[in-house]
Scaffold this active site. Sequence first.
Site, PDB file in Angstrom:
ATOM      1  N   GLU A 111      41.724  48.298  28.578  1.00 17.38           N
ATOM      2  CA  GLU A 111      43.116  48.619  28.909  1.00 17.38           C
ATOM      3  C   GLU A 111      43.548  47.863  30.147  1.00 17.38           C
ATOM      4  OE1 GLU A 111      42.191  52.843  31.117  1.00 17.38           O
ATOM      5  OE2 GLU A 111      41.740  52.432  29.056  1.00 17.38           O
ATOM      6  N   LYS A 113      44.740  46.944  33.802  1.00 16.90           N
ATOM      7  CA  LYS A 113      44.405  47.472  35.122  1.00 16.90           C
ATOM      8  C   LYS A 113      45.690  47.441  35.939  1.00 16.90           C
ATOM      9  CE  LYS A 113      41.016  46.961  38.817  1.00 16.90           C
ATOM     10  NZ  LYS A 113      41.892  47.072  39.971  1.00 16.90           N
ATOM     11  N   ASP A 115      48.107  47.776  39.088  1.00 14.60           N
ATOM     12  CA  ASP A 115      47.901  47.456  40.493  1.00 14.60           C
ATOM     13  C   ASP A 115      48.738  48.390  41.350  1.00 14.60           C
ATOM     14  OD1 ASP A 115      46.954  46.204  42.669  1.00 14.60           O
ATOM     15  OD2 ASP A 115      48.091  44.353  42.416  1.00 14.60           O
ATOM     16  N   TYR A 222      44.472  57.047  33.217  1.00 12.00           N
ATOM     17  CA  TYR A 222      43.397  56.314  32.541  1.00 12.00           C
ATOM     18  C   TYR A 222      42.064  57.052  32.474  1.00 12.00           C
ATOM     19  CZ  TYR A 222      42.741  54.982  37.441  1.00 12.00           C
ATOM     20  OH  TYR A 222      42.590  54.998  38.799  1.00 12.00           O
ATOM     21  N   LYS A 313      39.426  40.354  36.236  1.00 15.26           N
ATOM     22  CA  LYS A 313      40.644  39.943  36.953  1.00 15.26           C
ATOM     23  C   LYS A 313      41.164  38.634  36.379  1.00 15.26           C
ATOM     24  CE  LYS A 313      40.583  42.989  40.459  1.00 15.26           C
ATOM     25  NZ  LYS A 313      40.565  42.622  41.853  1.00 15.26           N
ATOM     26  N   CYS A 407      65.518  15.523  61.873  1.00 15.47           N
ATOM     27  CA  CYS A 407      64.783  16.768  62.118  1.00 15.47           C
ATOM     28  C   CYS A 407      65.758  17.948  61.983  1.00 15.47           C
ATOM     29  CB  CYS A 407      64.180  16.760  63.521  1.00 15.47           C
ATOM     30  SG  CYS A 407      63.392  18.325  63.934  1.00 15.47           S
ATOM     31  N   CYS A 410      65.979  19.573  65.790  1.00 19.31           N
ATOM     32  CA  CYS A 410      66.518  18.917  66.981  1.00 19.31           C
ATOM     33  C   CYS A 410      67.380  17.703  66.630  1.00 19.31           C
ATOM     34  CB  CYS A 410      65.390  18.532  67.934  1.00 19.31           C
ATOM     35  SG  CYS A 410      64.343  17.224  67.304  1.00 19.31           S
ATOM     36  N   CYS A 425      58.763  14.200  63.204  1.00 15.19           N
ATOM     37  CA  CYS A 425      59.828  14.209  64.192  1.00 15.19           C
ATOM     38  C   CYS A 425      59.203  13.683  65.482  1.00 15.19           C
ATOM     39  CB  CYS A 425      60.357  15.630  64.390  1.00 15.19           C
ATOM     40  SG  CYS A 425      61.376  15.748  65.874  1.00 15.19           S
ATOM     41  N   CYS A 431      61.324  19.068  70.973  1.00 15.90           N
ATOM     42  CA  CYS A 431      61.676  19.710  69.700  1.00 15.90           C
ATOM     43  C   CYS A 431      61.080  21.128  69.680  1.00 15.90           C
ATOM     44  CB  CYS A 431      61.135  18.850  68.561  1.00 15.90           C
ATOM     45  SG  CYS A 431      61.427  19.540  66.939  1.00 15.90           S
TER      46      CYS A 431
HETATM   47  S1  IVH Z   1      38.998  53.191  35.433  1.00 17.11           S
HETATM   48  C1  IVH Z   1      34.987  54.608  38.091  1.00 17.11           C
HETATM   49  N1  IVH Z   1      41.172  52.140  34.479  1.00 17.11           N
HETATM   50  O1  IVH Z   1      41.242  50.151  39.684  1.00 17.11           O
HETATM   51  C2  IVH Z   1      36.321  53.946  38.180  1.00 17.11           C
HETATM   52  N2  IVH Z   1      40.864  52.070  36.825  1.00 17.11           N
HETATM   53  O2  IVH Z   1      38.929  48.820  40.951  1.00 17.11           O
HETATM   54  C3  IVH Z   1      37.088  54.130  36.907  1.00 17.11           C
HETATM   55  N3  IVH Z   1      42.713  51.037  38.044  1.00 17.11           N
HETATM   56  O3  IVH Z   1      39.944  52.944  41.345  1.00 17.11           O
HETATM   57  C4  IVH Z   1      38.402  53.497  37.035  1.00 17.11           C
HETATM   58  N4  IVH Z   1      43.975  50.608  36.293  1.00 17.11           N
HETATM   59  O4  IVH Z   1      42.503  52.721  41.064  1.00 17.11           O
HETATM   60  C5  IVH Z   1      40.466  52.395  35.582  1.00 17.11           C
HETATM   61  N5  IVH Z   1      43.075  51.276  33.457  1.00 17.11           N
HETATM   62  C6  IVH Z   1      42.369  51.543  34.562  1.00 17.11           C
HETATM   63  C7  IVH Z   1      42.831  51.191  35.847  1.00 17.11           C
HETATM   64  C8  IVH Z   1      42.040  51.468  36.954  1.00 17.11           C
HETATM   65  C9  IVH Z   1      43.868  50.528  37.614  1.00 17.11           C
HETATM   66  C10 IVH Z   1      42.283  51.056  39.454  1.00 17.11           C
HETATM   67  C11 IVH Z   1      41.778  52.385  39.907  1.00 17.11           C
HETATM   68  C12 IVH Z   1      40.339  52.164  40.290  1.00 17.11           C
HETATM   69  C13 IVH Z   1      40.357  50.704  40.617  1.00 17.11           C
HETATM   70  C14 IVH Z   1      38.978  50.115  40.475  1.00 17.11           C
END
Ligand code: IVH
Length: 671
Positions: A111, A113, A115, A222, A313, A407, A410, A425, A431
């Site tokens: 799924e 992640k 931010d 999640y 990532k 510039c 100046c 410059c 300057c």
């Molecule tokens: S599962 C044991 N699922 O990412 C940790 N984390 O770097 C299980 N996060 O602390 C985390 N989306 O704050 C999980 N779909 C997702 C997520 C997610 C964002 C964050 C979360 C976690 C951090 C880990």
Amino acid sequence: MAPLERIAELRRELHAHNRRYYVTDNPTVSDAEFDRLLRELQVLEQQHPEVFDPNSPTQRVGGGLTKIFEQVAHRRPMLSLANTYSFDELDEFVRRAQELASNSELEWSAELKFDGVAISLWYEEGKLVRALTRGDGVQGDDVVVNVRTIPEVPLYLPEDAPSDLEVRGEIVFLNDAFERLNARRRAAGLEEFANPRNAASGTLKMQDSAEVALRRLSMFTYAAYSDQRPFASHSGALDALAAWGFPVPPREPRWSQCCANADELKDFLAYWDAQRQQLPVATDGAVLKVDRVDEQQRLGFTAKAPRWAIAYKFNAEQACTPLIDVRYQVGRTGAVTPVAVLEPVWLSGTQVQRASVHNADQIAKLDLHLGDWVWVEKGGEIIPKITAVDRARRPANAPQVIFAAQCPDCGTPLERSEGEAQHFCPNCSACPPQIKGRIEHFIHRRAMDVDGIGVETVDRLVDLGWVRTPADLYDLGASGWSRLDKFKEKSVANALASLDASRSIPYERVLFALGIRHVGETVAKKIAKAVPHMDLLAQATTEELTAVPDVGPQIAESIAGWMAQPENQRELARLKAQGLQMERAAAPEGASTVLEGKTFVVSGVFAHFSRDGIKDAVEQHGGRIASSVSSKTHFLLAGEGVGPSKRAKAEALGVHWLTEEEFRAWIGSTD
Ligand code: IVH
């Protein structure tokens, strides 16, 4: 119907409408009808304060002020995840999990992640009672008053939910809510948030929940836990959460997916690597999890993270956006750098509105025109760069970008020497950005480390005309500093103390701090070693200087040229009179030559050293530091979280991997 019954009914109904509006996106009443019901409930609740409920739909707008949030221990520690950026590492992770698991074929769940900020929601008897931030992973702050304002968060659960439910998820700002927030702040003259994650974390800790409600946070869930009715699988937990009204990442559109093997996981990742820009929320990757809870338990945890999940990532991404303008920045050496001003665009989780274009040749090569749609990309640097122009989208009559002739600060006509890419410059001594830049460089942490003077103070001093060179800072003295507006006694004391401390900064750093062109930290060290006194250096000829290892004619001429200027001579004499180190000190205690002839690349975070500290230690023992791994590197000195590209390169070139402990033993062995 009795009023108390009506209150209960309205609360139930409004919660259901709320869920249909915000979570499942299928409202069944008009906004006006919703407001009517909400007002009816408000009136009844005012008449019956005895049934006040913090989870009532009327409480979503926030209200109360919280001075400090209660600290509460987590029921289960909140851990982080191991990261990877490469498919190879992902394969390895899947292979190892498969090996350790009992089941013949593991099932996986992938799924997005999100931010934002991690949160743990506690429900007791179907009611939201706490919302804990991660804190140190063991205990967090209870910010439930603020979390109640998030419309996606259920405040009551249906009856079939377990009575001891813990739900984890991420609190985020959707991109449009974030932009609205920043627009509001801009209009109010407040500083804007750098990205949605910072904004979410700042907002969650606010004391005024009414302001939190106004800003409109969102949430995605999640994970779920219950001791009474444990979940058998992650996907089963998410399905149950969805049925109870939680905002889980949906399978359609593909925000989450069940996967049978590494190839299906990679397919999910490749899809989002290309598509994530279209998402309404910032993501920094995807999380891949073993689906069955019994297998998760078998795999267990390391000290910091589960062995059954990993965060993948995404790498730097690209975006296409219109070019609004090209402005010019003047650096301390007088070098003029063009900066592109862009229509704001989202790139790796931050909003980008500036990009670097390097120099005039680059502008010509890209054939930049104002209004062009340009591709921007984030490399290793913070400022993204323009990599290409989409010619097909060029507006009619778009004016070509012509490099500045004067510039911008100046007005002096710019110069460009034969064979050089940069414009300069030439007005070094007057300057303003050059003067400021030289002083900022001088006081920088890696140079004279004058941390009691900030950049804004330098700007003010230069604008006032009180300071033009570093020596002026020392000459100001207590009386000078105290005349500076808004500079209180404590600031004066800090400035003077840190200037005083700079008097013992070693000669090689003084040399670097002077800001002579081409004399960076490394060159300064080499020169200090070969020419250990400033007076000798001032008289050295270019021939003598080129005899210093790694010093070529360009550096030699730059130094000799700088030293030949009478105003620089005067500056050196004044700095000397102020007591700055003008000659090389004896080798520091504990130094050795055990690392002589060896080249090290440093990466990651260390337990016993700062990043600069470990580099200094290498050099103190005769070793050399290089910034990137090459065939000439002997050791990758690796801390926690070595960068993926360095690691891959080191492996490819067979560079020796040296841990911090091995390194300490090595240099310690000579004590
Ligand atoms: S599962 C044991 N699922 O990412 C940790 N984390 O770097 C299980 N996060 O602390 C985390 N989306 O704050 C999980 N779909 C997702 C997520 C997610 C964002 C964050 C979360 C976690 C951090 C880990």
